[in-house]
Design a protein around this motif. Structure first.
Motif, mmCIF file in Angstrom:
data_model
loop_
_atom_site.group_PDB
_atom_site.id
_atom_site.type_symbol
_atom_site.label_atom_id
_atom_site.label_comp_id
_atom_site.label_asym_id
_atom_site.label_seq_id
_atom_site.Cartn_x
_atom_site.Cartn_y
_atom_site.Cartn_z
ATOM 1 N N GLY A 92 10.151 77.758 -6.384
ATOM 2 C CA GLY A 92 9.025 77.011 -5.817
ATOM 3 C C GLY A 92 9.238 75.516 -5.896
ATOM 4 N N ALA A 93 9.786 75.069 -7.030
ATOM 5 C CA ALA A 93 10.078 73.639 -7.185
ATOM 6 C C ALA A 93 11.155 73.191 -6.213
ATOM 7 N N VAL A 94 12.207 74.002 -6.093
ATOM 8 C CA VAL A 94 13.305 73.641 -5.184
ATOM 9 C C VAL A 94 12.832 73.643 -3.737
ATOM 10 N N LYS A 95 12.028 74.614 -3.372
ATOM 11 C CA LYS A 95 11.501 74.634 -1.999
ATOM 12 C C LYS A 95 10.630 73.407 -1.724
ATOM 13 N N THR A 96 9.916 72.937 -2.737
ATOM 14 C CA THR A 96 9.097 71.739 -2.550
ATOM 15 C C THR A 96 9.975 70.507 -2.357
ATOM 16 N N VAL A 97 11.081 70.432 -3.076
ATOM 17 C CA VAL A 97 12.059 69.349 -2.860
ATOM 18 C C VAL A 97 12.588 69.419 -1.430
ATOM 19 N N GLU A 98 12.953 70.600 -0.987
ATOM 20 C CA GLU A 98 13.462 70.772 0.373
ATOM 21 C C GLU A 98 12.410 70.408 1.409
ATOM 22 N N ALA A 99 11.160 70.756 1.120
ATOM 23 C CA ALA A 99 10.065 70.428 2.042
ATOM 24 C C ALA A 99 9.886 68.920 2.148
ATOM 25 N N ALA A 100 9.986 68.224 1.005
ATOM 26 C CA ALA A 100 9.874 66.760 1.020
ATOM 27 C C ALA A 100 10.952 66.155 1.902
ATOM 28 N N GLU A 101 12.163 66.640 1.760
ATOM 29 C CA GLU A 101 13.266 66.136 2.579
ATOM 30 C C GLU A 101 13.040 66.449 4.054
ATOM 31 N N MET A 102 12.473 67.604 4.333
ATOM 32 C CA MET A 102 12.258 68.046 5.708
ATOM 33 C C MET A 102 11.297 67.119 6.456
ATOM 34 N N VAL A 103 10.262 66.607 5.749
ATOM 35 C CA VAL A 103 9.260 65.779 6.418
ATOM 36 C C VAL A 103 9.419 64.294 6.113
ATOM 37 N N GLY A 104 10.489 63.931 5.414
ATOM 38 C CA GLY A 104 10.786 62.519 5.191
ATOM 39 C C GLY A 104 10.028 61.861 4.055
ATOM 40 N N ILE A 105 9.495 62.661 3.127
ATOM 41 C CA ILE A 105 8.848 62.092 1.947
ATOM 42 C C ILE A 105 9.925 61.737 0.930
ATOM 43 N N LYS A 106 9.888 60.527 0.397
ATOM 44 C CA LYS A 106 10.912 60.081 -0.541
ATOM 45 C C LYS A 106 10.477 60.160 -2.006
ATOM 46 N N ARG A 107 9.215 59.880 -2.287
ATOM 47 C CA ARG A 107 8.772 59.784 -3.682
ATOM 48 C C ARG A 107 8.394 61.162 -4.207
ATOM 49 N N PHE A 108 8.965 61.537 -5.352
ATOM 50 C CA PHE A 108 8.759 62.882 -5.895
ATOM 51 C C PHE A 108 8.728 62.797 -7.414
ATOM 52 N N ILE A 109 7.640 63.286 -8.004
ATOM 53 C CA ILE A 109 7.535 63.352 -9.457
ATOM 54 C C ILE A 109 7.478 64.816 -9.888
ATOM 55 N N MET A 110 8.363 65.165 -10.799
ATOM 56 C CA MET A 110 8.438 66.533 -11.318
ATOM 57 C C MET A 110 7.935 66.560 -12.754
ATOM 58 N N ILE A 139 18.550 69.994 -9.423
ATOM 59 C CA ILE A 139 18.560 69.953 -7.959
ATOM 60 C C ILE A 139 17.792 68.733 -7.454
ATOM 61 N N LEU A 140 16.691 68.400 -8.110
ATOM 62 C CA LEU A 140 15.954 67.189 -7.731
ATOM 63 C C LEU A 140 16.815 65.950 -7.945
ATOM 64 N N GLU A 141 17.512 65.883 -9.069
ATOM 65 C CA GLU A 141 18.374 64.734 -9.354
ATOM 66 C C GLU A 141 19.489 64.584 -8.330
ATOM 67 N N GLN A 142 19.943 65.691 -7.779
ATOM 68 C CA GLN A 142 21.040 65.664 -6.813
ATOM 69 C C GLN A 142 20.564 65.453 -5.377
ATOM 70 N N SER A 143 19.250 65.400 -5.188
ATOM 71 C CA SER A 143 18.687 65.171 -3.859
ATOM 72 C C SER A 143 18.737 63.684 -3.524
ATOM 73 N N GLU A 144 18.256 63.341 -2.341
ATOM 74 C CA GLU A 144 18.181 61.946 -1.933
ATOM 75 C C GLU A 144 16.785 61.363 -2.162
ATOM 76 N N LEU A 145 15.959 62.079 -2.900
ATOM 77 C CA LEU A 145 14.591 61.630 -3.139
ATOM 78 C C LEU A 145 14.531 60.592 -4.254
ATOM 79 N N THR A 146 13.520 59.749 -4.200
ATOM 80 C CA THR A 146 13.255 58.788 -5.276
ATOM 81 C C THR A 146 12.451 59.532 -6.330
ATOM 82 N N TYR A 147 13.167 60.096 -7.288
ATOM 83 C CA TYR A 147 12.546 61.029 -8.221
ATOM 84 C C TYR A 147 12.180 60.375 -9.550
ATOM 85 N N THR A 148 11.228 60.998 -10.216
ATOM 86 C CA THR A 148 10.950 60.783 -11.638
ATOM 87 C C THR A 148 10.716 62.157 -12.236
ATOM 88 N N ILE A 149 11.400 62.456 -13.336
ATOM 89 C CA ILE A 149 11.217 63.729 -14.027
ATOM 90 C C ILE A 149 10.592 63.428 -15.381
#
Length: 214
Positions: A92-110, A139-149
């Motif tokens: 579910g978490a990985v699919k949410t990361v993929e969904a963010a990338e799909m719609v161009g959302i950059k900011r992601f907090i896990m 997987i979030l760390e390896q994405s192109e999202l601006t993440y905070t874990i």
């Protein structure tokens, strides 16, 4: 910033939705999995999407459209089997990361778990849970999202004190859910938390200041 809270009906999610509703900087959209949960948020005037983390990535992406950031606070819970841990906390978490990338959302907090990044520190009774957190975070760390874990210690329902300790390696401790939610809120725009992961417990530094010291 319009923020999608995934797992909005959980204890952390509800606290965060409340804070975002009262913020002058942000608006909020709640993602829940049941219609009755959606009705409760709608009565509060909160935009809501009924979407399950077991749905398709495209469905989660549709829920996220129009948002600028995603906060993942969802969890399978203690009363489900490890099959749900795999489906929610990992897939579910990985699919949410993929969904963010799909719609161009950059900011992601896990929202993860204390010491999830160190196998030798895992609670032996909860290894499948920590495995799920470990790989979702990777997987979030390896994405192109601006993440905070954020890896909080034991969560308690006591009132928050607004003071925290953050570090890469905290062996144990607890934190009120209220203070975790406030840490998430501050992290949304605190650039010092971008591309960072950290353990989090109650401490003696005001949380806004502590996030600048990570």
């Amino acid at each position: 910033m319009n923020v999608l809270v995934v797992g909005a009906n959980g204890k952390i999610g509800k606290q965060l939705v409340h804070l975002l509703r009262g913020s002058s900087e942000h608006t909020v959209k709640a993602m829940v999995r049941k219609e009755e949960q959606a009705e409760a948020f709608a009565k509060l005037g909160v935009e809501v999407s009924v979407t399950s983390l077991e749905d398709r990535v495209e469905d989660i992406a549709q829920a996220a459209r129009g948002c600028h950031a995603i906060v993942f606070t969802a969890g399978s819970g203690r009363h489900t089997g490890f099959d749900k841990t795999l489906l929610i906390d990992l897939d579910g978490a990985v699919k949410t990361v993929e969904a963010a990338e799909m719609v161009g959302i950059k900011r992601f907090i896990m929202v993860s778990a204390i010491q999830a990044h160190k196998r030798e520190s895992w609670n032996e009774k909860m290894v499948p849970y920590y495995v799920a957190k470990y790989y979702a975070d990777k997987i979030l760390e390896q994405s192109e999202l601006t993440y905070t874990i954020i890896r909080p210690g034991r969560l308690v329902d006591e009132p928050g004190i607004g003071k925290i300790t953050t570090a890469e390696n905290i062996k144990g401790g607890s934190i009120p859910r209220e203070d975790l939610a406030k840490t998430i809120l501050h992290s949304l725009t605190e650039e010092n938390t971008f591309y960072r992961s950290f353990d989090l417990i109650t401490g003696d530094i005001p949380l806004a200041d502590a996030l600048k010291l990570i």
